[in-house]
Write a protein that holds these residues in place. Structure first.
Motif, PDB file in Angstrom:
ATOM      1  N   THR A   1       0.858  -1.187   0.000  1.00  0.00           N
ATOM      2  CA  THR A   1       0.000   0.000   0.000  1.00  0.00           C
ATOM      3  C   THR A   1       0.894   1.235   0.000  1.00  0.00           C
ATOM      4  OG1 THR A   1      -1.720  -1.163   1.254  1.00  0.00           O
ATOM      5  CG2 THR A   1      -1.806   1.249   1.232  1.00  0.00           C
ATOM      6  N   PRO A   2       0.761   2.103  -1.010  1.00  0.00           N
ATOM      7  CA  PRO A   2       1.615   3.299  -1.055  1.00  0.00           C
ATOM      8  C   PRO A   2       1.316   4.226   0.104  1.00  0.00           C
ATOM      9  CG  PRO A   2      -0.122   3.426  -2.704  1.00  0.00           C
ATOM     10  CD  PRO A   2      -0.187   2.047  -2.128  1.00  0.00           C
ATOM     11  N   PRO A   3       2.298   5.036   0.509  1.00  0.00           N
ATOM     12  CA  PRO A   3       2.080   5.954   1.632  1.00  0.00           C
ATOM     13  C   PRO A   3       1.007   6.978   1.314  1.00  0.00           C
ATOM     14  CG  PRO A   3       4.152   6.435   0.503  1.00  0.00           C
ATOM     15  CD  PRO A   3       3.660   5.135  -0.046  1.00  0.00           C
ATOM     16  N   GLN A   4       0.249   7.332   2.337  1.00  0.00           N
ATOM     17  CA  GLN A   4      -0.812   8.332   2.177  1.00  0.00           C
ATOM     18  C   GLN A   4      -0.189   9.710   1.948  1.00  0.00           C
ATOM     19  OE1 GLN A   4      -4.063   8.274   2.067  1.00  0.00           O
ATOM     20  NE2 GLN A   4      -4.659   6.229   2.753  1.00  0.00           N
ATOM     21  N   LEU A   5      -0.726  10.469   0.973  1.00  0.00           N
ATOM     22  CA  LEU A   5      -0.262  11.815   0.682  1.00  0.00           C
ATOM     23  C   LEU A   5      -1.341  12.819   1.063  1.00  0.00           C
ATOM     24  CD1 LEU A   5       1.393  11.363  -2.849  1.00  0.00           C
ATOM     25  CD2 LEU A   5       2.493  11.296  -0.611  1.00  0.00           C
ATOM     26  N   SER A   6      -0.908  13.929   1.644  1.00  0.00           N
ATOM     27  CA  SER A   6      -1.860  14.994   1.953  1.00  0.00           C
ATOM     28  C   SER A   6      -2.310  15.659   0.668  1.00  0.00           C
ATOM     29  CB  SER A   6      -1.201  16.023   2.879  1.00  0.00           C
ATOM     30  OG  SER A   6      -0.143  16.689   2.191  1.00  0.00           O
ATOM     31  N   ALA A   7      -3.368  16.467   0.762  1.00  0.00           N
ATOM     32  CA  ALA A   7      -3.876  17.162  -0.421  1.00  0.00           C
ATOM     33  C   ALA A   7      -2.794  18.051  -1.022  1.00  0.00           C
ATOM     34  CB  ALA A   7      -5.104  17.984  -0.043  1.00  0.00           C
ATOM     35  N   HIS A   8      -2.021  18.687  -0.182  1.00  0.00           N
ATOM     36  CA  HIS A   8      -0.941  19.557  -0.659  1.00  0.00           C
ATOM     37  C   HIS A   8       0.124  18.742  -1.386  1.00  0.00           C
ATOM     38  CE1 HIS A   8       1.797  22.971  -0.749  1.00  0.00           C
ATOM     39  NE2 HIS A   8       2.760  22.173  -0.269  1.00  0.00           N
ATOM     40  N   GLN A   9       0.479  17.559  -0.815  1.00  0.00           N
ATOM     41  CA  GLN A   9       1.485  16.707  -1.445  1.00  0.00           C
ATOM     42  C   GLN A   9       0.997  16.173  -2.784  1.00  0.00           C
ATOM     43  OE1 GLN A   9       1.923  14.015   1.908  1.00  0.00           O
ATOM     44  NE2 GLN A   9       4.015  14.753   2.301  1.00  0.00           N
ATOM     45  N   GLN A  10      -0.278  15.806  -2.852  1.00  0.00           N
ATOM     46  CA  GLN A  10      -0.842  15.305  -4.101  1.00  0.00           C
ATOM     47  C   GLN A  10      -0.814  16.373  -5.188  1.00  0.00           C
ATOM     48  OE1 GLN A  10      -4.662  13.386  -3.678  1.00  0.00           O
ATOM     49  NE2 GLN A  10      -4.078  12.479  -1.701  1.00  0.00           N
ATOM     50  N   LEU A  11      -1.033  17.632  -4.783  1.00  0.00           N
ATOM     51  CA  LEU A  11      -1.073  18.725  -5.748  1.00  0.00           C
ATOM     52  C   LEU A  11       0.286  18.929  -6.400  1.00  0.00           C
ATOM     53  CD1 LEU A  11      -2.840  21.009  -6.927  1.00  0.00           C
ATOM     54  CD2 LEU A  11      -2.017  22.469  -5.076  1.00  0.00           C
ATOM     55  N   HIS A  12       1.358  18.753  -5.622  1.00  0.00           N
ATOM     56  CA  HIS A  12       2.691  19.009  -6.131  1.00  0.00           C
ATOM     57  C   HIS A  12       3.435  17.734  -6.546  1.00  0.00           C
ATOM     58  CE1 HIS A  12       1.796  22.726  -3.896  1.00  0.00           C
ATOM     59  NE2 HIS A  12       2.643  23.312  -4.746  1.00  0.00           N
ATOM     60  N   ALA A  13       2.815  16.579  -6.343  1.00  0.00           N
ATOM     61  CA  ALA A  13       3.494  15.321  -6.662  1.00  0.00           C
ATOM     62  C   ALA A  13       3.553  15.097  -8.167  1.00  0.00           C
ATOM     63  CB  ALA A  13       2.774  14.148  -5.996  1.00  0.00           C
ATOM     64  N   ASP A  14       4.635  14.447  -8.602  1.00  0.00           N
ATOM     65  CA  ASP A  14       4.765  14.055 -10.006  1.00  0.00           C
ATOM     66  C   ASP A  14       3.900  12.819 -10.227  1.00  0.00           C
ATOM     67  OD1 ASP A  14       5.468  13.163 -12.511  1.00  0.00           O
ATOM     68  OD2 ASP A  14       7.607  13.582 -12.258  1.00  0.00           O
ATOM     69  N   LYS A  15       2.838  12.988 -11.000  1.00  0.00           N
ATOM     70  CA  LYS A  15       1.876  11.896 -11.175  1.00  0.00           C
ATOM     71  C   LYS A  15       2.522  10.654 -11.777  1.00  0.00           C
ATOM     72  CE  LYS A  15      -1.700  14.278  -9.735  1.00  0.00           C
ATOM     73  NZ  LYS A  15      -0.998  15.526  -9.361  1.00  0.00           N
ATOM     74  N   ASP A  16       3.596  10.850 -12.548  1.00  0.00           N
ATOM     75  CA  ASP A  16       4.248   9.705 -13.186  1.00  0.00           C
ATOM     76  C   ASP A  16       5.209   8.979 -12.260  1.00  0.00           C
ATOM     77  OD1 ASP A  16       3.220   9.785 -15.925  1.00  0.00           O
ATOM     78  OD2 ASP A  16       4.136  11.768 -15.944  1.00  0.00           O
ATOM     79  N   LYS A  17       5.403   9.503 -11.060  1.00  0.00           N
ATOM     80  CA  LYS A  17       6.290   8.847 -10.102  1.00  0.00           C
ATOM     81  C   LYS A  17       5.565   8.388  -8.848  1.00  0.00           C
ATOM     82  CE  LYS A  17      10.490  11.263 -11.570  1.00  0.00           C
ATOM     83  NZ  LYS A  17      11.614  12.133 -11.154  1.00  0.00           N
ATOM     84  N   MET A  18       4.258   8.604  -8.802  1.00  0.00           N
ATOM     85  CA  MET A  18       3.478   8.170  -7.645  1.00  0.00           C
ATOM     86  C   MET A  18       3.353   6.645  -7.629  1.00  0.00           C
ATOM     87  SD  MET A  18       0.475  11.054  -7.442  1.00  0.00           S
ATOM     88  CE  MET A  18      -0.298  10.236  -6.046  1.00  0.00           C
ATOM     89  N   GLU A  19       3.502   6.031  -6.437  1.00  0.00           N
ATOM     90  CA  GLU A  19       3.417   4.582  -6.312  1.00  0.00           C
ATOM     91  C   GLU A  19       1.960   4.124  -6.286  1.00  0.00           C
ATOM     92  OE1 GLU A  19       7.477   3.307  -4.034  1.00  0.00           O
ATOM     93  OE2 GLU A  19       5.744   3.787  -2.791  1.00  0.00           O
ATOM     94  N   VAL A  20       1.765   2.852  -6.631  1.00  0.00           N
ATOM     95  CA  VAL A  20       0.421   2.283  -6.665  1.00  0.00           C
ATOM     96  C   VAL A  20       0.372   1.034  -5.797  1.00  0.00           C
ATOM     97  CG1 VAL A  20      -0.022   3.163  -8.983  1.00  0.00           C
ATOM     98  CG2 VAL A  20       0.965   0.876  -8.690  1.00  0.00           C
ATOM     99  N   HIS A  21      -0.830   0.556  -5.513  1.00  0.00           N
ATOM    100  CA  HIS A  21      -1.006  -0.686  -4.759  1.00  0.00           C
ATOM    101  C   HIS A  21      -0.505  -1.873  -5.585  1.00  0.00           C
ATOM    102  CE1 HIS A  21      -3.920   1.915  -2.671  1.00  0.00           C
ATOM    103  NE2 HIS A  21      -3.817   1.089  -1.649  1.00  0.00           N
TER     104      HIS A  21
END
Length: 745
Positions: free
Chosen positions: A111-131
Motif C-alpha cells: 500500500t503506497p504511503p498516504q499523501l496529503s492534499a498539498h502533497q498530491q497537488l505538487h506530486a509528479d503523477k508519473d512517479k506516484m506509487e500504486v497498490h
C-alpha cells in the motif's frame, strides 16, 4: 506543465502567441498544430452563430442543440491515451493499480504511503506509487496461511524485510500449498510493482527431474494461457542450449516466454549457457538438495545472475546445522557470515548445549545462541506446520510397528556379526566404506533373508557357511513371507485391507531389490499394482499417477522407490501407506509419508512404519529422532523450554537419550538386542509406563510431529484404533508407537 485544451483557453494562447514571439519559439510543432486546429474550430463555431436565427427562442434552441452533442476531443485522429503520447503529451492523472485494492477479498501486498492534499497537488503523477494486488484469479483460492505466505515471499524478494537481501526460504510442511504460493508470487512479480511496471521480466524454476512436468502442469492449471512456460525435460545438449539461449535473449516488458522450468541435473550440465544471461527470480523446489555448498549443483545455481531467490523445502535441516547454513547463505549471502564464522558462533555452542553431559553454563550459552540464530533467520524464513490443515484434511493415524525377526533372520544376523565383526573396522569413531557395506547388508537382511542369499551362496565374508542355515525348501525367486517378520506383517496388512475395506495402499522402500521381491509376492496374491522407480520416464510417471488416483482405477497397490518418487507426488487415490524400511535421513521418510495425507484427500489415512525389533533399523529410527529434535529446536522453535511439568521432563529425558547416538556411539549399530519388545522405547526411559504398560496418557497437545516420547504406545493390540493392524498383530508384532492427528469432533 499541462495546459487546458478548452476553446476559451486556446484562444487566449493564440493571441499570446501572436503578441509574444519568444513564447512562440518555445512551443513545439505539435503545439502549433493543435493551436491551428482549435482556431479553425472556433472560427467555424462563430460563423455558424452569426448565420443562426436571432430570436430568443431560436437562440435557446440552438444552444440546446450544441450542449446536447457528445463531447469530442478537438484533436485530429485522437484514439485515447496513446493519442496524447503520439503528440508528445503525457497521460493525465495518477497511475492506477492493476487490480482493485478495495475489492472484497483483495490480497494487497503493498500500500503506497498516504499523501496529503498539498502533497498530491505538487506530486509528479508519473512517479506516484500504486497498490500491488494479487490477481483475484489466485487470491480467491488462497487459504489464509497461503495469503500470509505470498505476502511474506513478496516482501523478501523485493528487499523489504532484510536490507540489501532479496531471498527467502519457504519451509512449510508438506501439503501446505508451497507451489501455489510461489505461482502467485511469480505472477504478481511478472505483472506489477509499486512503480506500476512489472518487477521482473523472466524467472526460472529449478526442481527435481520428476517434478518438472508437475510444475508445468500447475502453472497452466492456475494461470491458463496468461503465461507461456517452457519446460526442459529432455533433448540433446545443442537443443537444450538453444532453448536456454532463446529464453535468456528475450527483452521487453512483456516477453513471450517469461518462465523456464528445468531440473537440477540439466541446470548443472548447462550452467555455462545459463550463466550468459540473467533473470529476475529463481525458485529452487526441494531446495534441501543445496545443503552441501561444495557440490557442483550448488555452485552452478549460486553463480546464476538472479537477484530474487526463493528456496522451497519442508525439511531445511536434514542432518546438521552446517547444511542449514548453506541454504540460508544461498538465498541471502552473508546474513550469517562465513561458514567458519557460523560454526564458531552458532553450531559449536548449540550442539554442546544439547549434550547429555553439558554444564549449566554450556546449556545457557547454547540457548542464547539458538535464540540469536532463530531471530536472524526468521527474517527470511517462513515455517508453518501441518497443524493448520486440521480444518481441511481428514484424520491421520501414524504407527511405528516393531516386528520380531524370524528364527532364520536371527541366526543369519548373529552369524554375520560374529564372522564380519564390523565393530573392529570402526576407526576414530567414523564409519568407513566397509562399515557402510555392513550396514546395507544388515538392512537388507531385516527386509528378507532372500536379499542376502547370493552372498551366502558365494560365501562372502560374514556369510561363510551361512547357506546351511536356510531351509532345504528355500527358493530365493519365490518369497516366503513367513521367513521375514516385516514381510509377514505386510502380507497380513494387505490381505485385511483388501478383504475388509475399499482402500488403496502405497508401498515405499529404499531398495529396488526389495520391490522386486515384493512384486513377486503381489503377483502370487493376484493383487493389481503399479510400480514407479528410477527406471521410469517422467512422462510415464505422470500418466501412472493420474490413473492410480482415479476412483474407478482397479490398481490396489502403488509400489514406490523413495529415491525416485519420495517427494512431490500426489497419491491421494490411496489412504494407507507402508514404509517398509527406514532411511537415515528423517526428511526422506517424511517426504514419502506425505504422499497420501495431503490436500485433496477425503478419507482417513493410516501410515505404517515397519521396523525389525532390536536391530539396526531401530538405531536408525533413534538417530532420526535426534535429527528431528535439532530441526524442531531451530526451525520450529520447539524444545524442552516449551514444555511444562511432566512433559518437560520427558522431553529432557529424550534429549539425553538422543545424545547417545553421536559418532562415538555408532558402534552400537552392530549389535542385536533379542531380549526387548522395543529397543527405542527402552532408551526413551518412558515415565508413563509401569511394567511395560502405559498408565498415563501423553500430553494433550501431542500429535504426529511430537517426539516419540509423547506418543501412545502399547504391547497389546487392544489399545489400537486401526482394525487392520489389530488383525495383523499375531504372530510378528512386538510393540507399536501410535499417534493420531487432526481428529474430527
Amino acid at each position: 506543465m499541462r495546459r487546458s485544451l478548452a476553446p476559451s483557453q486556446m484562444a487566449k494562447r493564440v493571441k499570446r502567441e501572436e503578441d509574444d514571439p519568444e513564447w512562440t519559439e518555445e512551443r513545439s510543432p505539435d503545439r502549433k498544430a493543435l493551436t491551428s486546429l482549435m482556431t479553425s474550430q472556433m472560427t467555424s463555431l462563430m460563423t455558424s452563430q452569426m448565420t443562426s436565427p436571432s430570436s430568443a427562442k431560436d437562440h435557446e434552441h440552438f444552444i440546446a442543440s450544441i450542449l446536447s452533442r457528445p463531447f469530442k476531443v478537438p484533436i485530429a485522429n485522437y484514439s485515447g491515451p496513446l493519442g496524447l503520447r503520439a503528440l508528445g503529451l503525457k497521460r493525465g492523472g495518477p497511475r492506477r493499480a492493476l487490480h482493485d485494492p478495495f475489492a472484497e477479498g483483495a490480497l494487497v501486498l503493498y500500500t503506497p504511503p498516504q499523501l496529503s492534499a498539498h502533497q498530491q497537488l505538487h506530486a509528479d503523477k508519473d512517479k506516484m506509487e500504486v497498490h500491488v494486488v494479487v490477481d483475484p484469479l489466485l487470491a480467491n483460492v488462497l487459504r489464509p496461511h497461503q495469503r500470509e505466505g505470498v505476502r511474506f515471499l513478496w516482501q523478501c524478494v523485493c528487499g523489504r524485510r532484510v536490507a540489501g537481501s532479496y531471498g527467502c526460504i519457504m519451509a512449510d510442511d508438506m501439503g501446505l500449498g508451497k507451489t501455489l504460493q510461489c505461482i502467485a508470487l511469480l505472477w504478481t512479480l511478472l505483472r506489477q510493482s509499486p512503480t506500476g511496471k512489472p518487477h521482473i521480466q523472466t524467472a526460472i524454476v529449478v526442481s527435481p527431474s520428476s517434478l518438472v512436468r508437475n510444475w508445468y502442469n500447475e502453472v497452466v492449471k492456475w494461470l491458463g494461457s496468461r503465461v507461456n512456460p517452457q519446460a526442459i525435460d529432455g533433448g540433446s545438449k545443442a537443443d537444450i542450449d538453444a532453448q536456454i539461449s532463446r529464453f535468456l535473449s528475450q527483452r521487453g516488458v512483456r516477453v513471450a516466454t517469461p518462465l523456464l522450468i528445468i531440473s537440477y541435473e540439466t541446470f548443472r550440465l548447462h550452467a555455462t549457457a545459463l550463466h550468459r544471461g540473467s533473470v529476475g527470480l529463481i525458485i529452487c523446489d526441494e531446495g534441501h538438495r543445496l545443503k552441501n555448498a561444495d557440490n557442483q549443483t550448488y555452485q552452478a545455481l549460486n553463480a546464476m545472475k538472479a537477484q530474487g531467490r526463493v528456496l522451497i523445502s519442508g525439511t531445511p535441516i536434514q542432518n546438521d546445522l552446517l547444511e542449514y547454513f548453506s541454504l540460508v547463505h544461498f538465498v541471502n549471502a552473508g546474513i550469517l557470515g562465513t561458514a567458519t564464522d557460523f560454526k564458531k558462533r552458532f553450531e559449536t555452542p548449540i550442539l554442546k548445549s544439547r549434550d547429555a553431559d553439558a554444564s549449566d553454563k554450556e546449556r545457557a550459552a547454547g540457548a542464547e545462541k539458538l535464540t540469536e540464530l532463530i531471530t536472524i533467520v526468521n527474517r527470511c524464513l517462513i515455517r508453518r506446520t501441518s497443524d493448520i490443515l486440521s480444518k481441511y484434511l481428514p484424520e491421520k493415524v501414524e504407527q511405528v510397528v516393531c516386528c520380531r525377526l524370524t528364527p532364520l533372520q536371527t541366526r543369519l544376523y548373529e552369524h554375520f556379526l560374529q564372522q564380519n565383526n564390523p565393530v573392529e573396522k570402526l576407526q576414530d569413531e567414523k564409519i568407513n566404506v566397509s562399515s557402510l557395506s555392513s550396514i546395507t547388508t544388515l538392512k537388507k537382511l531385516c527386509n528378507h533373508p532372500a536379499l542376502v542369499y547370493d552372498k551366502c551362496v558365494s560365501g562372502e565374508r560374514g556369510f561363510r557357511g551361512a547357506l546351511d542355515l536356510f531351509p532345504s525348501s528355500f527358493d530365493p525367486r519365490c518369497p516366503q513371507p513367513q521367513l521375514s517378520g516385516k514381510m509377514l506383517v505386510l502380507d497380513l496388512i494387505l490381505a485385511f485391507t483388501k478383504s475388509t475395506t475399499s482402500d488403496k495402499v502405497v508401498l515405499v522402500s529404499n531398495y529396488t531389490q526389495t520391490l522386486d521381491l515384493l512384486e513377486v509376492l503381489f503377483r502370487n496374491r493376484k493383487y493389481t499394482y503399479v510400480r514407479l522407480d528410477g527406471a521410469m520416464s517422467i512422462k510415464k510417471r505422470a500418466k501412472m499417477v493420474e490413473r492410480f488416483n482415479r476412483p474407478d482405477s482397479g490398481d490396489f497397490i502403488f509400489m514406490l522407490s523413495s529415491k525416485a518418487g519420495g517427494c512431490g507426488l500426489n497419491l491421494i487415490g490411496a489412504n494407507r501407506l507402508v514404509m517398509f524400511d527406514p532411511d537415515w535421513n528423517p526428511a526422506n521418510d517424511e517426504q514419502a509419508m506425505a504422499r497420501v495425507w495431503r490436500d485433496g484427500q477425503k478419507k482417513s489415512c493410516f501410515i505404517y512404519r515397519l521396523l525389525s525389533t532390536g536391530t539396526i533399523e531401530e538405531k536408525i529410527l533413534q538417530r532420526q529422532s535426534h535429527k528431528k529434535g535439532l530441526s524442531s529446536a531451530v526451525v520450529d522453535q520447539k524444545g524442552p523450554s516449551s514444555a511444562t511439568g511432566e512433559a518437560q521432563a520427558e522431553v529432557q529425558a529424550e534429549v539425553q537419550a538422543d545424545t547417545l547416538f553421536s559418532l562415538g556411539e555408532l558402534r552400537e549399530l552392530f549389535s542385536l538386542n533379542q531380549n526387548t519388545v522395543s529397543d527405542t522405547h527402552e532408551r526413551l526411559k518412558c515415565r508413563r509406563c509401569v511394567n511395560g504398560a502405559q498408565v498415563q496418557r501423553p500430553p494433550l497437545d501431542a500429535d504426529c510431529n511430537s517426539s516419540l516420547a509423547h506418543w501412545h504406545h502399547t504391547t497389546q493390540r487392544k489399545h489400537l484404533s486401526d482394525h487392520v493392524l489389530k488383525m495383523s498383530w499375531e504372530p510378528a508384532v512386538s510393540f507399536v508407537f501410535h499417534q493420531q492427528a487432526h481428529i474430527k469432533d
